[in-house]
Structure formats: structure tokens, C-alpha cells
Motif scaffolding. Structure first.
Motif, mmCIF file in Angstrom:
data_model
loop_
_atom_site.group_PDB
_atom_site.id
_atom_site.type_symbol
_atom_site.label_atom_id
_atom_site.label_comp_id
_atom_site.label_asym_id
_atom_site.label_seq_id
_atom_site.Cartn_x
_atom_site.Cartn_y
_atom_site.Cartn_z
ATOM 1 N N GLY A 86 38.185 17.894 -0.892
ATOM 2 C CA GLY A 86 38.697 16.545 -0.717
ATOM 3 C C GLY A 86 37.850 15.623 0.133
ATOM 4 N N THR A 87 36.622 15.975 0.429
ATOM 5 C CA THR A 87 35.755 15.096 1.215
ATOM 6 C C THR A 87 35.580 13.780 0.455
ATOM 7 O OG1 THR A 87 34.587 17.019 2.096
ATOM 8 C CG2 THR A 87 33.481 14.874 2.303
ATOM 9 N N PRO A 88 35.935 12.652 1.086
ATOM 10 C CA PRO A 88 35.857 11.370 0.370
ATOM 11 C C PRO A 88 34.420 10.967 0.042
ATOM 12 C CG PRO A 88 36.707 11.057 2.617
ATOM 13 C CD PRO A 88 36.445 12.521 2.434
ATOM 14 N N ASP A 89 34.264 10.305 -1.108
ATOM 15 C CA ASP A 89 32.992 9.751 -1.558
ATOM 16 C C ASP A 89 31.873 10.795 -1.563
ATOM 17 O OD1 ASP A 89 31.464 7.625 -2.596
ATOM 18 O OD2 ASP A 89 30.669 7.149 -0.597
ATOM 19 N N CYS A 90 32.222 12.028 -1.937
ATOM 20 C CA CYS A 90 31.257 13.118 -1.906
ATOM 21 C C CYS A 90 31.469 14.027 -3.109
ATOM 22 C CB CYS A 90 31.400 13.912 -0.611
ATOM 23 S SG CYS A 90 30.127 15.170 -0.378
ATOM 24 N N ALA A 91 30.436 14.165 -3.927
ATOM 25 C CA ALA A 91 30.451 15.102 -5.049
ATOM 26 C C ALA A 91 30.005 16.473 -4.544
ATOM 27 C CB ALA A 91 29.511 14.608 -6.147
ATOM 28 N N PHE A 92 30.153 17.485 -5.400
ATOM 29 C CA PHE A 92 29.776 18.842 -5.002
ATOM 30 C C PHE A 92 28.915 19.472 -6.086
ATOM 31 C CE2 PHE A 92 30.202 23.358 -4.163
ATOM 32 C CZ PHE A 92 30.050 23.396 -2.786
ATOM 33 N N LEU A 93 27.767 19.985 -5.675
ATOM 34 C CA LEU A 93 26.833 20.658 -6.575
ATOM 35 C C LEU A 93 27.202 22.140 -6.631
ATOM 36 C CD1 LEU A 93 24.191 20.468 -8.266
ATOM 37 C CD2 LEU A 93 22.969 20.996 -6.160
ATOM 38 N N TYR A 94 27.835 22.539 -7.723
ATOM 39 C CA TYR A 94 28.258 23.927 -7.889
ATOM 40 C C TYR A 94 27.111 24.831 -8.310
ATOM 41 C CZ TYR A 94 33.169 22.547 -7.622
ATOM 42 O OH TYR A 94 34.393 22.069 -7.199
ATOM 43 N N ASP A 95 26.226 24.321 -9.145
ATOM 44 C CA ASP A 95 25.156 25.165 -9.671
ATOM 45 C C ASP A 95 23.977 24.291 -10.071
ATOM 46 O OD1 ASP A 95 23.984 27.638 -10.715
ATOM 47 O OD2 ASP A 95 24.440 26.892 -12.719
ATOM 48 N N ILE A 96 22.799 24.757 -9.717
ATOM 49 C CA ILE A 96 21.557 24.152 -10.197
ATOM 50 C C ILE A 96 20.598 25.311 -10.388
ATOM 51 C CG2 ILE A 96 20.758 23.659 -7.849
ATOM 52 C CD1 ILE A 96 19.322 21.167 -9.055
ATOM 53 N N GLU A 97 19.946 25.326 -11.515
ATOM 54 C CA GLU A 97 19.077 26.453 -11.825
ATOM 55 C C GLU A 97 17.950 25.988 -12.735
ATOM 56 O OE1 GLU A 97 18.170 30.585 -11.542
ATOM 57 O OE2 GLU A 97 19.937 29.630 -10.692
ATOM 58 N N VAL A 98 16.739 26.344 -12.353
ATOM 59 C CA VAL A 98 15.589 26.159 -13.224
ATOM 60 C C VAL A 98 15.337 27.500 -13.889
ATOM 61 C CG1 VAL A 98 13.107 25.673 -13.318
ATOM 62 C CG2 VAL A 98 14.596 24.308 -11.831
ATOM 63 N N ASP A 99 15.180 27.491 -15.205
ATOM 64 C CA ASP A 99 14.939 28.724 -15.944
ATOM 65 C C ASP A 99 13.640 29.375 -15.485
ATOM 66 O OD1 ASP A 99 17.299 28.291 -17.410
ATOM 67 O OD2 ASP A 99 16.217 27.149 -18.948
ATOM 68 N N GLU A 100 13.631 30.686 -15.452
ATOM 69 C CA GLU A 100 12.521 31.485 -14.913
ATOM 70 C C GLU A 100 11.137 31.036 -15.384
ATOM 71 O OE1 GLU A 100 10.835 33.990 -12.429
ATOM 72 O OE2 GLU A 100 13.008 34.075 -12.619
ATOM 73 N N PRO A 101 10.907 30.792 -16.674
ATOM 74 C CA PRO A 101 9.539 30.432 -17.081
ATOM 75 C C PRO A 101 9.053 29.081 -16.555
ATOM 76 C CG PRO A 101 10.951 30.838 -19.016
ATOM 77 C CD PRO A 101 11.809 30.945 -17.787
ATOM 78 N N HIS A 102 9.970 28.278 -16.012
ATOM 79 C CA HIS A 102 9.602 26.931 -15.562
ATOM 80 C C HIS A 102 9.568 26.797 -14.041
ATOM 81 C CE1 HIS A 102 9.912 25.759 -19.721
ATOM 82 N NE2 HIS A 102 11.127 26.274 -19.770
ATOM 83 N N ARG A 103 9.773 27.895 -13.338
ATOM 84 C CA ARG A 103 9.803 27.839 -11.866
ATOM 85 C C ARG A 103 8.399 27.715 -11.283
ATOM 86 N NH1 ARG A 103 14.435 32.480 -11.073
ATOM 87 N NH2 ARG A 103 16.053 31.241 -12.075
ATOM 88 N N GLY A 104 8.363 27.186 -10.048
ATOM 89 C CA GLY A 104 7.103 27.098 -9.326
ATOM 90 C C GLY A 104 6.247 25.903 -9.704
ATOM 91 N N ARG A 105 6.830 24.936 -10.401
ATOM 92 C CA ARG A 105 6.064 23.758 -10.837
ATOM 93 C C ARG A 105 6.682 22.455 -10.335
ATOM 94 N NH1 ARG A 105 6.398 25.207 -16.912
ATOM 95 N NH2 ARG A 105 6.778 22.986 -16.976
ATOM 96 N N GLY A 106 7.594 22.536 -9.362
ATOM 97 C CA GLY A 106 8.217 21.324 -8.832
ATOM 98 C C GLY A 106 9.398 20.837 -9.640
ATOM 99 N N LEU A 107 9.819 21.614 -10.623
ATOM 100 C CA LEU A 107 10.918 21.175 -11.479
ATOM 101 C C LEU A 107 12.278 21.275 -10.793
ATOM 102 C CD1 LEU A 107 9.654 22.626 -14.868
ATOM 103 C CD2 LEU A 107 9.563 20.256 -14.057
#
Length: 160
Positions: A86-107
Motif C-alpha cells: 500500500g505504499t502510495p505513488d509507488c509501483a513494485f517490481l516483482y520480476d526482471i530477468e535478462v535471458d542467459e544468452p543476452h547477459r553481460g551486455r548492459g541489457l
């Protein structure tokens, strides 16, 4: 920084993501000592279903894919536009994931920036997230992107 956009998940992408998310989330909970291994995958599936009772059509949820200019899908994001506590004016990031073959490139940073833009475009002023204490790369990314620690849980084993 690499530029990418986000688009809504398709139903098949959502179905695949639900299983993968439950697999990863249950493993993290077990590794952190919060859940027993037995039944952890089912518990993760059930928790996700409770959070997304209408699947892709659950109001207030953004279920997005990160896409490069050439159309390559590199990862995913799950954001609740209303904070779970219930924090006002605040969204919540439940999940963020870069797929394994694309990691390490700033994505990861580019995907995080696109997620922040999606939140701002919907009129929400802040984005909060949780990160496990042993995830040094994520902690580094979030810190360098301007996120600050709001609360911190700590644990010590007191019996062998």
C-alpha cells in the motif's frame, strides 16, 4: 547504453514464464532458508497465481517483454502498479530477468530503464523492488541505477 523497448507478453510467453518464474523463485526461497524444498515449486506457482488471478488480464499488472530494435526478445518484467503493502505513488517490481544468452551486455540496465519509463508513463512516481542479499550483481545494478535501501532483513544461524 543499449536501447530497447517493452511490449506486452503474449499468452504462450506468459504460460512459459509462469513455470520458469516458479522454478527460479522456489529455488531462491529454498536457498535463502525461507521455504522447505518439498512443495516449494507448487507453492511458488500458487503464490504467482494468487498475485495474477486473471493472468495477463490482471488489473494493475504490467507483464512485459524486453525487445531490441531488431525484434530480439531479451528478457521480461513483471510490475505491479500498486505497491503490495500500500505504499502510495509507488509501483513494485516483482520480476526482471535478462535471458542467459543476452547477459553481460548492459541489457539489464536497459530493461530496468524501460520498466521505469513504463511506470512513469502510467503516472506512478516511484518503483520499489526486493533483491536477495546474495545477488551481488543485481544489488550493484540497482544501486548504480539510483535505488536506495529502504528496509533490510538480516539473519544469523544460531544453531549448528
Amino acid at each position: 547504453m543499449t536501447t530497447l523497448s517493452v511490449r506486452p507478453m503474449t499468452p504462450p510467453e506468459f504460460a512459459d514464464w509462469q513455470r520458469e518464474l516458479a522454478r527460479v523463485y522456489s529455488a531462491e526461497q529454498v536457498a535463502a532458508g525461507r521455504w522447505a524444498a518439498e512443495g516449494a515449486f507448487r507453492r511458488a506457482l500458487d503464490e504467482n497465481a494468487a498475485s495474477l488471478p486473471q493472468g495477463l488480464d490482471t488489473p494493475g499488472m504490467l507483464l512485459l517483454k524486453g525487445v531490441l530494435a531488431d525484434g530480439t526478445v531479451i528478457g521480461r518484467v513483471w510490475i505491479g502498479l500498486e505497491h503490495p503493502r500500500g505504499t502510495p505513488d509507488c509501483a513494485f517490481l516483482y520480476d526482471i530477468e535478462v535471458d542467459e544468452p543476452h547477459r553481460g551486455r548492459g541489457l539489464g540496465r536497459a530493461l530496468l530503464t524501460a520498466a521505469e519509463q513504463a511506470v512513469a508513463e502510467r503516472g506512478v512516481g516511484a518503483l520499489e523492488l526486493n533483491v536477495f542479499g546474495d545477488n551481488a550483481s543485481a544489488i550493484g545494478l540497482y544501486g548504480s541505477a539510483g535505488y536506495t535501501v529502504i528496509t533490510q532483513q538480516m539473519r544469523k544461524q544460531v544453531r549448528p
